[in-house]
Write an enzyme that holds these catalytic residues in place. Sequence first.
Site, PDB file in Angstrom:
ATOM      1  CG  HIS A   6      37.067  41.180  34.046  1.00  0.00           C
ATOM      2  ND1 HIS A   6      37.448  39.979  33.493  1.00  0.00           N
ATOM      3  CD2 HIS A   6      38.230  41.824  34.361  1.00  0.00           C
ATOM      4  CE1 HIS A   6      38.768  39.890  33.494  1.00  0.00           C
ATOM      5  NE2 HIS A   6      39.278  40.997  34.012  1.00  0.00           N
ATOM      6  CD  GLU A  44      40.287  42.633  36.755  1.00  0.00           C
ATOM      7  OE1 GLU A  44      40.313  41.455  37.158  1.00  0.00           O
ATOM      8  OE2 GLU A  44      40.829  43.013  35.707  1.00  0.00           O
ATOM      9  CG  HIS A  99      42.100  44.076  32.557  1.00  0.00           C
ATOM     10  ND1 HIS A  99      41.301  42.962  32.669  1.00  0.00           N
ATOM     11  CD2 HIS A  99      41.930  44.551  31.294  1.00  0.00           C
ATOM     12  CE1 HIS A  99      40.679  42.752  31.516  1.00  0.00           C
ATOM     13  NE2 HIS A  99      41.046  43.702  30.666  1.00  0.00           N
ATOM     14  CD  GLU A 176      46.138  42.895  34.129  1.00  0.00           C
ATOM     15  OE1 GLU A 176      45.510  43.211  35.160  1.00  0.00           O
ATOM     16  OE2 GLU A 176      45.731  42.033  33.327  1.00  0.00           O
TER      17      GLU A 176
HETATM   18 ZN   LIG Z   1      41.213  41.647  34.275  1.00  0.00          ZN
END
Ligand SMILES: [Zn+2]
Length: 212
Positions: A6, A44, A99, A176
């Site tokens: 992101h 994030e 992430h 993640e």
């Molecule tokens: Zn993400």
Amino acid sequence: MLDPGHNGANAAHPKRINRQVDIGQGMRKACDTTGTATDSGYSESAYTLAVARETARILRRHGAEVVLTRESNGGVGPCITRRARIGNREQADAAVSIHADGGPAGGRGFHVIRPTRIEGLTDDIYADSRRLGRALRDAYEARTGLPRSTYLGTGLVARADLGGLRLSDVPKVFVETANMRNAADARKVESRKFRKRIARGIAEGVIDFLSP
Ligand SMILES: [Zn+2]
């Protein structure tokens, strides 16, 4: 190659990040997404950049050359297609997209995502990415003590739909690192000290993969 997921200005530029891009064999997806955040508003995108920078520092200390897909948290994108191209262009020995998940609030933990085998797309990176995924899962688990995702029931999953994996020509996984929507995990990722442990876990996984 480290890819902090992101970017900080994505939410303010929906038209640019919602633009559909080609992720191979007729599948299309948004250029990028906004990502998630903790209840206290830690985004994030800020988190993944902090972790990527710390991971890069550790890997460089061990003699690795490290390239990041973005160096600040004030921009838009880059698109997932470009994030993949950066690893390909550098002929990276390993690529990791960093992430944190926006999972169910009642679920905890981390998971690593590796590509499924898709002829003509990921067949060339499938085996090495699986090896990278296992090394990362094991090192990350050992270093952070975070549980394998309780809501997925596993610490390593294969996915066919991620552009960043479909378009990669170098061994690549996503991690993640925690579930930002869970209060216990949020406390961890909001801790500067714990983020160092997270970075160390990722770096050690990469080092294990690169030094058989
Ligand atoms: Zn993400």
